[in-house]
Design a protein around this motif. Structure first.
Motif, PDB file in Angstrom:
ATOM      1  N   UNK A  43       0.819  -1.220   0.000  1.00  0.00           N
ATOM      2  CA  UNK A  43       0.000   0.000   0.000  1.00  0.00           C
ATOM      3  C   UNK A  43       0.853   1.270   0.000  1.00  0.00           C
ATOM      4  N   UNK A  69       2.297   1.995  -3.402  1.00  0.00           N
ATOM      5  CA  UNK A  69       1.274   2.526  -4.304  1.00  0.00           C
ATOM      6  C   UNK A  69       0.944   3.972  -3.949  1.00  0.00           C
ATOM      7  N   UNK A 111       3.793   6.022  -5.464  1.00  0.00           N
ATOM      8  CA  UNK A 111       3.752   6.229  -6.922  1.00  0.00           C
ATOM      9  C   UNK A 111       2.613   7.171  -7.303  1.00  0.00           C
ATOM     10  N   UNK A 112       1.472   7.020  -6.625  1.00  0.00           N
ATOM     11  CA  UNK A 112       0.356   7.923  -6.933  1.00  0.00           C
ATOM     12  C   UNK A 112       0.688   9.353  -6.535  1.00  0.00           C
ATOM     13  N   UNK A 113       1.373   9.536  -5.400  1.00  0.00           N
ATOM     14  CA  UNK A 113       1.751  10.894  -4.972  1.00  0.00           C
ATOM     15  C   UNK A 113       2.724  11.516  -5.972  1.00  0.00           C
ATOM     16  N   UNK A 123       2.943  10.835  -9.195  1.00  0.00           N
ATOM     17  CA  UNK A 123       2.211  11.189 -10.413  1.00  0.00           C
ATOM     18  C   UNK A 123       1.406  12.472 -10.203  1.00  0.00           C
ATOM     19  N   UNK A 124       0.785  12.591  -9.026  1.00  0.00           N
ATOM     20  CA  UNK A 124      -0.022  13.789  -8.737  1.00  0.00           C
ATOM     21  C   UNK A 124       0.867  15.033  -8.687  1.00  0.00           C
ATOM     22  N   UNK A 150       3.800  -1.321 -10.277  1.00  0.00           N
ATOM     23  CA  UNK A 150       3.416   0.058  -9.924  1.00  0.00           C
ATOM     24  C   UNK A 150       4.463   1.055 -10.430  1.00  0.00           C
ATOM     25  N   UNK A 191       4.743   1.266 -14.304  1.00  0.00           N
ATOM     26  CA  UNK A 191       3.655   2.032 -14.919  1.00  0.00           C
ATOM     27  C   UNK A 191       3.844   3.528 -14.698  1.00  0.00           C
ATOM     28  N   UNK A 192       4.351   3.897 -13.517  1.00  0.00           N
ATOM     29  CA  UNK A 192       4.648   5.313 -13.259  1.00  0.00           C
ATOM     30  C   UNK A 192       5.652   5.837 -14.272  1.00  0.00           C
ATOM     31  N   UNK A 244      -5.093   8.058 -14.501  1.00  0.00           N
ATOM     32  CA  UNK A 244      -4.124   7.282 -13.725  1.00  0.00           C
ATOM     33  C   UNK A 244      -4.557   7.112 -12.269  1.00  0.00           C
ATOM     34  N   UNK A 245      -4.942   8.215 -11.630  1.00  0.00           N
ATOM     35  CA  UNK A 245      -5.273   8.143 -10.198  1.00  0.00           C
ATOM     36  C   UNK A 245      -6.496   7.270  -9.955  1.00  0.00           C
ATOM     37  N   UNK A 273      -5.649   3.465 -10.515  1.00  0.00           N
ATOM     38  CA  UNK A 273      -4.858   2.851  -9.443  1.00  0.00           C
ATOM     39  C   UNK A 273      -5.608   2.827  -8.123  1.00  0.00           C
ATOM     40  N   UNK A 284      -5.433   0.086  -5.255  1.00  0.00           N
ATOM     41  CA  UNK A 284      -5.535   0.294  -3.802  1.00  0.00           C
ATOM     42  C   UNK A 284      -6.765  -0.386  -3.207  1.00  0.00           C
ATOM     43  N   UNK A 302      -6.280  -4.102  -2.848  1.00  0.00           N
ATOM     44  CA  UNK A 302      -5.399  -4.409  -1.720  1.00  0.00           C
ATOM     45  C   UNK A 302      -6.139  -4.202  -0.402  1.00  0.00           C
ATOM     46  N   UNK A 335      -6.660  -7.254   2.279  1.00  0.00           N
ATOM     47  CA  UNK A 335      -6.234  -7.083   3.676  1.00  0.00           C
ATOM     48  C   UNK A 335      -7.423  -7.198   4.623  1.00  0.00           C
ATOM     49  N   UNK A 347      -0.388  -1.380 -20.322  1.00  0.00           N
ATOM     50  CA  UNK A 347      -1.317  -0.311 -19.936  1.00  0.00           C
ATOM     51  C   UNK A 347      -1.425  -0.266 -18.412  1.00  0.00           C
ATOM     52  N   UNK A 348      -1.958   0.851 -17.901  1.00  0.00           N
ATOM     53  CA  UNK A 348      -2.191   0.937 -16.453  1.00  0.00           C
ATOM     54  C   UNK A 348      -3.161  -0.155 -16.014  1.00  0.00           C
ATOM     55  N   UNK A 401      -1.357  -3.386 -15.720  1.00  0.00           N
ATOM     56  CA  UNK A 401      -0.478  -3.385 -14.549  1.00  0.00           C
ATOM     57  C   UNK A 401      -1.293  -3.556 -13.269  1.00  0.00           C
ATOM     58  N   UNK A 458      -1.055  -6.652 -10.550  1.00  0.00           N
ATOM     59  CA  UNK A 458      -0.909  -6.480  -9.097  1.00  0.00           C
ATOM     60  C   UNK A 458      -2.022  -7.224  -8.359  1.00  0.00           C
TER      61      UNK A 458
END
Lengths: 327, 327
Positions: free
Chosen positions: A97, A100, A103-105, A107-108, A160, A163-164, B88-89, B92, B97, B100, B104, B148-149, B152, B156
């Motif tokens: 987590x 991920x 990587x998202x942060x 990209x943002x 992850x 892809x970033x 993208x956001x 993912x 996320x 996952x 969990x 592609x995203x 990917x 995962x």
């Protein structure tokens, strides 16, 4: 000036990388500033412009690291294999987590900079992404078949990060490290800890426990080789990487028996006599599912270089560690 | 009574699965209760004991689903490929996320039950986990190289789900679906949407747009075959699956030209004349990186069965959809 962040900068490899950057710069460039991030730092420790204490499991901690827009980010932090296997939630939180979230942060932040901020990110994966059956030498296109939670987490992290990079938000290089030996200091929770212990403890006059058979073959690199991989990855020409930003690093393939003979050549029979055999079924089972040898053609072609043999790995430990930590 | 949850139960496949369970039960067992979870549900729609509206991006929504301890969970929900590539956001968050978070949460609930709750989980992955170069028929051990995203993210998810199963917290079966054709209703954001459109629109007397060449070969299954895969996966003997809980489903490999000939056999030249060629470079590029044919030996040996040919796929659309949605 290039600003460099080491996530996991308090750990063994992170500290050695910080020392190396301080001594030699990055690619001969000494106009750098190094920031370390970790849960804790060793006393004394490697020089750094800043040491930031935080938690990878805390999204806000990752967000503020990313918001600082470092030019180069080494991400070395992970819950180690034995710990991740024993603690499913902790392993997936930190190795899954939080990666991920990172990587998202990135990209943002890249998007928020209108594409101006494109950091170089070097991320450490592991040969634990592979599982049996193995060919004699594992090729670069071996399928990922992890047998542990740690391996599954690193496999996810690879996708992850890749892809970033594909999206152009960062220059991503993921390197699959061999098992790092000889680790200085104390045993850790990694199932691979004994590979270091059977060399380190005898060289320090202490008994070492060997939980597996002598004919177990594995894939090794010294801490010095590992920091070399990281620095080389940070300077790699991205055009040479193509679509696949994940590289299996070169290493030294040898058996436990060959490790022990290298110890004997360096320190004699009395050191070897300090190794006590104490088979451990859990560790044997985990290690039995690990890779033994690789043909890392892409990484070699890209100029990554391993230790010459296990004698060199032992010598590097003696040179780098024993002056400071006498038995 | 077995309690069944369909995550993504408002979507096309989820609705068809709910209809099928209502009509035939699960493995001949009619003592079941079906709950649907989705962002929204079609008016009328499939029968269900309960329809729960929620968001996969909201962890509390997942937590309350998991806390209800269903016996069988079908997880079909995802942001589709074209949408995940453009956003993208969002991709993912939902495909990465939230999956996952789901695995969990299941592990935590399993632990909280002292191991008593071990749900059967059937999760849908996609052939988008594979990327070129492809062998003529992709084997079961093909490496995952998503382009592609979406691919990917599904890769995962496969590792997350497989590890959950390995830990014994759930009986996990992940099935990689072919592209589902002929989808009823409107085009969606998937880059594969046209594979349905070129059959569906002409059968409904409307113009269809074909954005790729006629010689593009792809891998298809009807919605009826897909719901068959899901039901079969829910009843699969886990002992036969072994360490690898991910299965590539069988399908029909054919070219766009062969699709069009099947349409001609079913509905004549006037239907075919409604297909308008309008090359779209983005879709051509995405589809060009997609698999064309498979040798899904494991799934076939485990009793999963595909449509016979593309004529059958067209016939299933006409049988299942056209009585209710005349041109």
């Amino acid at each position: 000036m290039r600003r460099i962040l080491i996530i996991g900068g308090g750990g063994m490899v992170g500290q050695k990388l910080a020392h190396r950057l301080s001594a030699h710069g990055l690619d001969g460039d000494r106009n750098i500033e190094v920031t370390l991030f970790d849960m804790a730092f060793p006393e004394g420790g490697a020089p750094a412009a800043e040491r930031i204490t935080g938690q990878l499991g805390t999204p806000a901690d990752i967000d503020s690291l990313v918001a600082a827009r470092y030019d180069v980010i080494f991400h070395l932090a992970a819950v180690v294999s034995g710990d991740a296997e024993a603690n499913y939630q902790k392993g997936w939180e930190i190795n899954g987590a939080s990666v991920l979230h990172f990587t998202r942060a990135v990209q943002a932040e890249h998007a928020a900079s209108d594409g101006a901020w494109v950091p170089r990110i070097v991320f450490t994966s592991s040969i634990a992404v592979f599982g049996p059956p193995f060919p004699e030498k594992i090729p670069d296109d071996q399928p990922l078949t992890p047998q542990t939670s740690y391996g599954a987490q690193k496999a996810c992290a690879e996708f992850m990060l890749n892809d970033l990079g594909r999206k152009g938000a960062a220059e991503v290089v993921v390197i699959r490290l061999p098992t790092i030996v000889v680790r200085p200091g104390k045993p850790n929770l990694a199932a691979s800890s004994f590979f270091s212990g059977i060399i380190r403890e005898p060289l320090n006059g202490q008994e070492a426990v060997l939980p597996v058979e002598d004919d177990v073959r594995h894939w090794h690199a010294s801490p010095r080789a590992a920091t070399g991989f990281l620095v080389h990855a940070a300077g790699l020409d991205m055009a040479l990487l193509g679509d696949n930003r994940v590289l299996t690093m070169p290493g030294v393939s040898c058996t436990v028996a060959e490790q022990i003979e290298a110890l004997r050549r360096a320190a004699g029979d009395r050191a070897v006599a300090l190794i006590r055999r104490a088979p451990d079924e859990t560790i044997r089972r985990i290690v039995g599912g690990w890779p033994r040898d690789f043909a890392p053609k892409r990484a070699l072609a890209l100029g990554f270089t391993a230790d010459r043999d296990f004698d060199e790995i032992v010598r590097i430990y003696i040179e780098d560690e024993l002056p400071d930590s006498p038995p």
